[in-house]
Design a protein around this motif. Structure first.
Motif, mmCIF file in Angstrom:
data_model
loop_
_atom_site.group_PDB
_atom_site.id
_atom_site.type_symbol
_atom_site.label_atom_id
_atom_site.label_comp_id
_atom_site.label_asym_id
_atom_site.label_seq_id
_atom_site.Cartn_x
_atom_site.Cartn_y
_atom_site.Cartn_z
ATOM 1 N N LEU A 21 0.818 -1.215 0.000
ATOM 2 C CA LEU A 21 0.000 0.000 0.000
ATOM 3 C C LEU A 21 0.854 1.268 0.000
ATOM 4 O O LEU A 21 0.512 2.251 -0.651
ATOM 5 N N TYR A 22 1.968 1.247 0.728
ATOM 6 C CA TYR A 22 2.849 2.408 0.780
ATOM 7 C C TYR A 22 3.854 2.435 -0.378
ATOM 8 O O TYR A 22 4.655 3.338 -0.463
ATOM 9 N N GLN A 23 3.849 1.404 -1.204
ATOM 10 C CA GLN A 23 4.749 1.276 -2.354
ATOM 11 C C GLN A 23 6.212 1.374 -1.917
ATOM 12 O O GLN A 23 7.016 2.129 -2.475
ATOM 13 N N PHE A 24 6.563 0.593 -0.902
ATOM 14 C CA PHE A 24 7.919 0.591 -0.377
ATOM 15 C C PHE A 24 8.890 -0.067 -1.348
ATOM 16 O O PHE A 24 8.528 -1.010 -2.061
ATOM 17 N N ASN A 25 10.124 0.402 -1.333
ATOM 18 C CA ASN A 25 11.185 -0.243 -2.089
ATOM 19 C C ASN A 25 11.633 -1.490 -1.325
ATOM 20 O O ASN A 25 11.157 -1.750 -0.217
ATOM 21 N N PRO A 26 12.538 -2.299 -1.883
ATOM 22 C CA PRO A 26 12.923 -3.546 -1.203
ATOM 23 C C PRO A 26 13.509 -3.342 0.195
ATOM 24 O O PRO A 26 13.235 -4.125 1.098
ATOM 25 N N LEU A 27 14.311 -2.292 0.392
ATOM 26 C CA LEU A 27 14.907 -2.057 1.700
ATOM 27 C C LEU A 27 13.844 -1.719 2.741
ATOM 28 O O LEU A 27 13.838 -2.279 3.848
ATOM 29 N N ARG A 28 12.927 -0.844 2.413
ATOM 30 C CA ARG A 28 11.859 -0.497 3.352
ATOM 31 C C ARG A 28 10.938 -1.687 3.611
ATOM 32 O O ARG A 28 10.474 -1.886 4.724
ATOM 33 N N THR A 29 10.670 -2.465 2.568
ATOM 34 C CA THR A 29 9.846 -3.665 2.745
ATOM 35 C C THR A 29 10.520 -4.635 3.698
ATOM 36 O O THR A 29 9.884 -5.155 4.621
ATOM 37 N N LEU A 30 11.810 -4.858 3.513
ATOM 38 C CA LEU A 30 12.552 -5.765 4.383
ATOM 39 C C LEU A 30 12.558 -5.261 5.823
ATOM 40 O O LEU A 30 12.349 -6.036 6.762
ATOM 41 N N LEU A 31 12.758 -3.972 6.015
ATOM 42 C CA LEU A 31 12.740 -3.408 7.362
ATOM 43 C C LEU A 31 11.363 -3.541 8.017
ATOM 44 O O LEU A 31 11.260 -3.854 9.204
ATOM 45 N N LEU A 32 10.311 -3.313 7.243
ATOM 46 C CA LEU A 32 8.963 -3.429 7.803
ATOM 47 C C LEU A 32 8.634 -4.882 8.147
ATOM 48 O O LEU A 32 8.010 -5.154 9.179
ATOM 49 N N ILE A 33 9.071 -5.823 7.333
ATOM 50 C CA ILE A 33 8.870 -7.244 7.634
ATOM 51 C C ILE A 33 9.639 -7.604 8.902
ATOM 52 O O ILE A 33 9.136 -8.336 9.760
ATOM 53 N N TRP A 34 10.853 -7.083 9.049
ATOM 54 C CA TRP A 34 11.631 -7.328 10.264
ATOM 55 C C TRP A 34 10.916 -6.757 11.496
ATOM 56 O O TRP A 34 10.840 -7.411 12.536
ATOM 57 N N VAL A 35 10.385 -5.547 11.384
ATOM 58 C CA VAL A 35 9.643 -4.939 12.496
ATOM 59 C C VAL A 35 8.422 -5.782 12.838
ATOM 60 O O VAL A 35 8.117 -6.016 14.014
#
Length: 179
Positions: A98-112
């Protein structure tokens, strides 16, 4: 299925930042039974150890149980947190889409989302221990819903923070392949 539907129905512009769809597609594989077996026990041990730390020095973790010497509460297989973990990761992946995150932000959000699920399940175990709520009480399931709602709100705050953090905009440094 959700990942395929989202990939097929999102506008082309939205698909460019849809890295979370890959995570959703990996979650759609029938792995729930395997996850219960392979990571259920380590999650129960982690939850009981973190909960014992949260409860103070009088409570200790004994394998997958919390004990004060007189009373012992077991973190059983249904309370391992596997479903909370998979739901949290799916939510993180959906928010990344939904936020159209790039791979780094996606990975960080999955980690969180992973960390929130682990600590959320430990918080749930500690609360059940303090309140003396057993698995037969109706409050047992309600507490799980409340803790997951708390983790979901924290995940949304984290996603909003990641969206605002300009240092994670790696597009100016790297050219990522488009999905």
């Amino acid at each position: 299925i959700l990942g395929c539907v989202m990939l097929g129905t999102l506008a082309a512009r939205a698909r460019r930042g849809a890295w979370g769809i890959l995570v959703l597609m990996l979650l759609c594989v029938h792995v729930a039974t395997s996850l219960d077996f392979f990571i259920g026990f380590p999650l129960r041990v982690a939850s009981s150890n973190i909960a014992a730390f949260m409860l103070g020095p009088d409570i200790r973790a004994e394998g997958t149980a919390l004990s004060n010497g007189a009373t012992t509460y077991f973190v059983d297989a249904p309370c391992s947190g596997v479903r909370m973990l998979s739901a949290s990761i799916a939510m993180g992946a959906g928010v990344a889409v939904l936020y159209q995150f790039n791979p780094l932000r996606t990975l960080l959000l999955i980690w969180v989302s992973f960390v929130l699920a682990i600590f959320g399940n430990a918080h749930r175990a500690a609360t059940l221990y303090v309140a003396g709520i057993g698995p037969d009480f109706p409050e047992h399931g309600a507490l799980g819903i409340i803790v997951f709602a708390e983790c979901s709100l924290l995940l949304m705050f984290a996603a909003h923070g990641l969206k605002q953090w300009k240092r994670l905009d790696v597009r100016r440094h790297f050219a990522w392949p488009r999905l």
